[in-house]
Design a protein around this motif. Structure first.
Motif, PDB file in Angstrom:
ATOM      1  N   THR A 265       0.843  -1.200   0.000  1.00 35.77           N
ATOM      2  CA  THR A 265       0.000   0.000   0.000  1.00 35.77           C
ATOM      3  C   THR A 265       0.874   1.243   0.000  1.00 35.77           C
ATOM      4  O   THR A 265       1.930   1.253   0.643  1.00 35.77           O
TER       5      THR A 265
ATOM      6  N   GLY B  49       0.446   5.661   0.266  1.00 42.07           N
ATOM      7  CA  GLY B  49      -0.542   6.687   0.577  1.00 42.07           C
ATOM      8  C   GLY B  49       0.067   7.917   1.202  1.00 42.07           C
ATOM      9  O   GLY B  49       1.292   8.052   1.296  1.00 42.07           O
TER      10      GLY B  49
ATOM     11  N   ALA C 245      -5.257   9.703   1.889  1.00 39.95           N
ATOM     12  CA  ALA C 245      -5.646   8.757   0.847  1.00 39.95           C
ATOM     13  C   ALA C 245      -4.625   7.636   0.779  1.00 39.95           C
ATOM     14  O   ALA C 245      -3.448   7.841   1.103  1.00 39.95           O
ATOM     15  N   SER C 246      -5.086   6.467   0.342  1.00 38.87           N
ATOM     16  CA  SER C 246      -4.181   5.346   0.158  1.00 38.87           C
ATOM     17  C   SER C 246      -4.611   4.565  -1.077  1.00 38.87           C
ATOM     18  O   SER C 246      -5.767   4.664  -1.522  1.00 38.87           O
TER      19      SER C 246
ATOM     20  N   SER D 102      -3.935   0.621  -3.085  1.00 35.69           N
ATOM     21  CA  SER D 102      -3.362  -0.717  -3.052  1.00 35.69           C
ATOM     22  C   SER D 102      -2.548  -0.978  -4.313  1.00 35.69           C
ATOM     23  O   SER D 102      -2.549  -0.174  -5.244  1.00 35.69           O
TER      24      SER D 102
ATOM     25  N   ASP E 211      -6.877  -0.052  -5.891  1.00 33.71           N
ATOM     26  CA  ASP E 211      -8.027   0.305  -5.063  1.00 33.71           C
ATOM     27  C   ASP E 211      -7.663   1.485  -4.177  1.00 33.71           C
ATOM     28  O   ASP E 211      -6.647   1.450  -3.483  1.00 33.71           O
ATOM     29  N   THR E 212      -8.485   2.509  -4.209  1.00 34.13           N
ATOM     30  CA  THR E 212      -8.190   3.731  -3.462  1.00 34.13           C
ATOM     31  C   THR E 212      -9.130   3.917  -2.277  1.00 34.13           C
ATOM     32  O   THR E 212     -10.263   3.442  -2.279  1.00 34.13           O
ATOM     33  N   ASN E 213      -8.622   4.646  -1.298  1.00 30.59           N
ATOM     34  CA  ASN E 213      -9.382   4.981  -0.104  1.00 30.59           C
ATOM     35  C   ASN E 213      -9.108   6.446   0.208  1.00 30.59           C
ATOM     36  O   ASN E 213      -7.944   6.830   0.363  1.00 30.59           O
ATOM     37  N   TYR E 214     -10.170   7.249   0.255  1.00 32.92           N
ATOM     38  CA  TYR E 214     -10.023   8.677   0.491  1.00 32.92           C
ATOM     39  C   TYR E 214     -10.715   9.081   1.787  1.00 32.92           C
ATOM     40  O   TYR E 214     -11.820   8.610   2.083  1.00 32.92           O
TER      41      TYR E 214
ATOM     42  N   ASP F  41     -12.941  11.483   4.044  1.00 36.83           N
ATOM     43  CA  ASP F  41     -14.124  12.255   3.675  1.00 36.83           C
ATOM     44  C   ASP F  41     -13.799  13.715   3.399  1.00 36.83           C
ATOM     45  O   ASP F  41     -14.412  14.340   2.530  1.00 36.83           O
TER      46      ASP F  41
ATOM     47  N   LYS G  91     -12.571  13.949  -0.329  1.00 37.12           N
ATOM     48  CA  LYS G  91     -13.293  13.312  -1.422  1.00 37.12           C
ATOM     49  C   LYS G  91     -13.821  14.351  -2.405  1.00 37.12           C
ATOM     50  O   LYS G  91     -14.399  15.360  -2.023  1.00 37.12           O
TER      51      LYS G  91
END
Length: 123
Positions: A35, A37, A51-52, A54, A58-61, A63, A66
């Protein structure tokens, strides 16, 4: 020795954009980056995830970013980039690159951090 080299911080006005980049190096063929980020920390807040992403994208932000940021990753160059648009004064913080390195064939993982890059957004 694993190194994370960050670039792209600076001073901008509210509504403007910045792009942060981070390149990882110094790990051998028995490891892979799981990962990548960015985190940030300001005097008012604890260290928080921005944010991160994979290995497969696959991203993760968080809130609070966003719709304003986009995270991308180049696995061939071991680089992660954070494009930040419509910046706000409350985005002012030190931004840290974060990498989770995995040892192939084992559950072993290690976390690495960049030295931090200052982002300042004036109103």
């Amino acid at each position: 020795q694993v190194q994370l080299v960050e670039s792209g911080g600076g001073l901008v006005q509210s509504g403007e954009s910045l792009r942060l980049s981070c390149t990882a190096s110094g790990f051998g063929p028995n490891h892979e980056i799981k990962t990548m980020g960015w985190y940030r920390q300001s005097p008012e807040n604890q260290l928080e995830l921005v944010a991160s992403i994979s290995k497969i994208g696959d991203t993760n932000y968080a809130d609070f970013v966003k719709g304003r940021v986009a995270l991308s990753r180049d696995n061939a160059e071991n680089t992660v980039s954070l494009q930040m648009d419509r910046l706000r004064p409350e985005d002012t913080a030190v931004y840290y690159c974060n990498v989770i390195l995995r040892h192939l064939g084992s559950p072993y993982e290690a976390v690495y951090w960049g030295q931090g890059t200052q982002v300042t957004v004036s109103s």
